[in-house]
Design a protein around this motif. Structure first.
Motif, PDB file in Angstrom:
ATOM      1  N   UNK A 102       0.823  -1.199   0.000  1.00  0.00           N
ATOM      2  CA  UNK A 102       0.000   0.000   0.000  1.00  0.00           C
ATOM      3  C   UNK A 102       0.863   1.258   0.000  1.00  0.00           C
ATOM      4  N   UNK A 103       1.978   1.220   0.725  1.00  0.00           N
ATOM      5  CA  UNK A 103       2.846   2.399   0.833  1.00  0.00           C
ATOM      6  C   UNK A 103       3.536   2.727  -0.483  1.00  0.00           C
ATOM      7  N   UNK A 104       3.614   1.765  -1.393  1.00  0.00           N
ATOM      8  CA  UNK A 104       4.255   2.013  -2.689  1.00  0.00           C
ATOM      9  C   UNK A 104       3.470   3.025  -3.519  1.00  0.00           C
ATOM     10  N   UNK A 105       2.149   3.063  -3.352  1.00  0.00           N
ATOM     11  CA  UNK A 105       1.324   3.961  -4.154  1.00  0.00           C
ATOM     12  C   UNK A 105       1.166   5.323  -3.488  1.00  0.00           C
ATOM     13  N   UNK A 106       0.891   5.337  -2.194  1.00  0.00           N
ATOM     14  CA  UNK A 106       0.747   6.583  -1.458  1.00  0.00           C
ATOM     15  C   UNK A 106       0.716   6.269   0.030  1.00  0.00           C
ATOM     16  N   UNK A 107       0.993   7.267   0.886  1.00  0.00           N
ATOM     17  CA  UNK A 107       0.946   7.016   2.331  1.00  0.00           C
ATOM     18  C   UNK A 107      -0.448   6.575   2.758  1.00  0.00           C
ATOM     19  N   UNK A 108      -0.492   5.788   3.798  1.00  0.00           N
ATOM     20  CA  UNK A 108      -1.777   5.309   4.299  1.00  0.00           C
ATOM     21  C   UNK A 108      -2.591   6.464   4.869  1.00  0.00           C
ATOM     22  N   UNK A 109      -3.878   6.471   4.570  1.00  0.00           N
ATOM     23  CA  UNK A 109      -4.781   7.439   5.191  1.00  0.00           C
ATOM     24  C   UNK A 109      -5.010   7.025   6.638  1.00  0.00           C
ATOM     25  N   UNK A 110      -5.602   7.921   7.424  1.00  0.00           N
ATOM     26  CA  UNK A 110      -5.893   7.592   8.819  1.00  0.00           C
ATOM     27  C   UNK A 110      -6.838   6.399   8.902  1.00  0.00           C
ATOM     28  N   UNK A 111      -7.797   6.323   7.992  1.00  0.00           N
ATOM     29  CA  UNK A 111      -8.726   5.195   7.992  1.00  0.00           C
ATOM     30  C   UNK A 111      -7.996   3.892   7.637  1.00  0.00           C
ATOM     31  N   UNK A 112      -7.052   3.955   6.705  1.00  0.00           N
ATOM     32  CA  UNK A 112      -6.280   2.760   6.350  1.00  0.00           C
ATOM     33  C   UNK A 112      -5.368   2.334   7.495  1.00  0.00           C
ATOM     34  N   UNK A 113      -4.825   3.298   8.216  1.00  0.00           N
ATOM     35  CA  UNK A 113      -4.015   2.958   9.392  1.00  0.00           C
ATOM     36  C   UNK A 113      -4.879   2.229  10.422  1.00  0.00           C
ATOM     37  N   UNK A 114      -6.093   2.734  10.610  1.00  0.00           N
ATOM     38  CA  UNK A 114      -7.006   2.083  11.546  1.00  0.00           C
ATOM     39  C   UNK A 114      -7.312   0.651  11.104  1.00  0.00           C
ATOM     40  N   UNK A 115      -7.519   0.480   9.816  1.00  0.00           N
ATOM     41  CA  UNK A 115      -7.819  -0.848   9.287  1.00  0.00           C
ATOM     42  C   UNK A 115      -6.607  -1.774   9.411  1.00  0.00           C
ATOM     43  N   UNK A 116      -5.408  -1.248   9.160  1.00  0.00           N
ATOM     44  CA  UNK A 116      -4.196  -2.077   9.289  1.00  0.00           C
ATOM     45  C   UNK A 116      -4.028  -2.545  10.734  1.00  0.00           C
ATOM     46  N   UNK A 117      -4.251  -1.629  11.675  1.00  0.00           N
ATOM     47  CA  UNK A 117      -4.146  -2.000  13.086  1.00  0.00           C
ATOM     48  C   UNK A 117      -5.183  -3.059  13.429  1.00  0.00           C
ATOM     49  N   UNK A 118      -6.387  -2.939  12.852  1.00  0.00           N
ATOM     50  CA  UNK A 118      -7.423  -3.938  13.092  1.00  0.00           C
ATOM     51  C   UNK A 118      -6.983  -5.309  12.583  1.00  0.00           C
ATOM     52  N   UNK A 119      -6.362  -5.353  11.419  1.00  0.00           N
ATOM     53  CA  UNK A 119      -5.866  -6.627  10.878  1.00  0.00           C
ATOM     54  C   UNK A 119      -4.737  -7.161  11.754  1.00  0.00           C
ATOM     55  N   UNK A 120      -3.845  -6.286  12.188  1.00  0.00           N
ATOM     56  CA  UNK A 120      -2.742  -6.710  13.056  1.00  0.00           C
ATOM     57  C   UNK A 120      -3.246  -7.368  14.335  1.00  0.00           C
ATOM     58  N   UNK A 121      -4.380  -6.872  14.839  1.00  0.00           N
ATOM     59  CA  UNK A 121      -4.889  -7.365  16.117  1.00  0.00           C
ATOM     60  C   UNK A 121      -5.299  -8.834  16.057  1.00  0.00           C
ATOM     61  N   UNK A 122      -5.413  -9.391  14.853  1.00  0.00           N
ATOM     62  CA  UNK A 122      -5.696 -10.832  14.734  1.00  0.00           C
ATOM     63  C   UNK A 122      -4.491 -11.669  15.165  1.00  0.00           C
ATOM     64  N   UNK A 123      -3.301 -11.066  15.074  1.00  0.00           N
ATOM     65  CA  UNK A 123      -2.074 -11.839  15.283  1.00  0.00           C
ATOM     66  C   UNK A 123      -1.192 -11.310  16.409  1.00  0.00           C
TER      67      UNK A 123
END
Length: 322
Positions: A102-123
């Motif tokens: 995702x970072x290759x195209x553009x920096x993560x938006x705040x909503x994408x950061x929130x979603x990434x953290x949500x995915x991380x919380x699975x592991x």
């Protein structure tokens, strides 16, 4: 450590499960912008999608949902070249790949950061997420930040979309989330979107509307539907800047009717003076004092130094020139 030794394979599209399980923007995954669509038409899918094998016959999408959606729905391909992770790939590798892609195209938006953290919380535990990723995500290194991000993802899609697009800045997002009523948050987000308000205007109108609604013992959403405001927002002739100006004037008048009346009277009196264009009058804020300031614009300093003595003499007499 992230492994880069994963194979490129030709995968039948029918074998790919179009799940948003790994998507960093599931609210926007099927919305292919015109610019991205034109890019696909010009060059095809250059950046290969990344899949996670479930078995030899089934694959999940790790990265590239829109690329695969284009291949399936628009290009109507049967197969696509993809990079494929094995079923037993570590969660660390998958998360690193997801973030890097995702970072290759553009920096993560705040909503994408929130979603990434949500995915991380699975592991990972909250402490591990903060330690490993928060500096890279430019987030405050506190576990409480995780709860704040989770709250963003619980909002109406309108708010999430505006956060993702960057049209709601972090401070405004925090102010909106402090409002107890979901309908009020949505109403303000829609107002800011419809009038294309930038950060400064959002702050000003947020405070005005919140305070006026509270003063009238009304919700914000109900206040924004009052006839006077609806008439401005739905006016068939006014353009967006004019609607903003009319709305601002109305809200200011509602907040300080005496000050607004004084402003109107002051403007009438200034017009009656018929000052030349080089002159301007200004009053103290909210008319706290009776003082009036006269400003005169000169072409340059030489012009100023030549005329000031004459003006001073006319206004105050010779004693100020001694």
């Amino acid at each position: 450590m992230l492994s880069i030794n994963f194979p490129c394979r030709t995968i039948p599209l029918r074998a790919i499960r179009f799940s948003r399980e790994w998507s960093l923007h599931p609210w926007d995954s099927q919305n292919i912008s015109d610019s991205l669509l034109q890019s696909f038409y010009r060059t095809g899918i250059i950046h290969k999608p990344i899949l996670l094998a479930k078995n030899e016959e089934s694959f999940d999408i790790l990265c590239g949902f829109k690329r695969l959606e284009f291949a399936l729905s628009t290009a109507q391909l049967e197969t696509v070249e993809c990079l494929v992770f094995a079923k037993d790939t570590s969660s660390t590798t998958l998360l690193e790949t997801l973030l890097t892609d995702q970072s290759l195209s553009q920096p993560l938006s705040l909503a994408e950061k929130a979603r990434f953290v949500e995915i991380c919380s699975r592991f990972l535990s909250p402490q591990e997420i903060v330690l490993i990723y928060f500096e890279r995500l430019q987030l405050r290194k506190k576990p409480a930040t995780i709860m704040e991000l989770q709250t963003i993802l619980q909002q109406d899609p309108i708010i999430i979309t505006e956060v993702h697009a960057g049209r709601l800045q972090d401070k405004m997002v925090a102010d909106l989330l402090r409002l107890p009523e979901s309908s009020d948050r949505i109403a303000l987000a829609q107002l800011f979107r419809d009038l294309a308000m930038g950060d400064g205007k959002q702050k000003r109108f947020f405070s005005l509307i919140r305070d006026l609604a509270f003063r009238q013992n009304s919700t914000i959403s109900a206040y924004l539907k009052t006839p006077a405001i609806s008439e401005i927002l739905q006016h068939p002739v006014l353009n967006v800047p004019q609607k903003i100006q009319h709305l601002n004037n109305y809200l200011q008048h509602q907040l300080c009717p005496m000050s607004s009346k004084a402003d109107e009277e002051y403007a009438r009196q200034v017009r009656d003076l018929r000052l030349p264009s080089q002159c301007a009058l200004s009053h103290s804020p909210s008319f706290e004092k009776d003082d009036i300031t006269l400003s005169i614009t000169f072409r340059n300093f030489s012009d100023c130094s030549r005329k000031v003595p004459e003006i001073v003499k006319l206004l105050f007499g010779n004693r100020y020139l001694e």
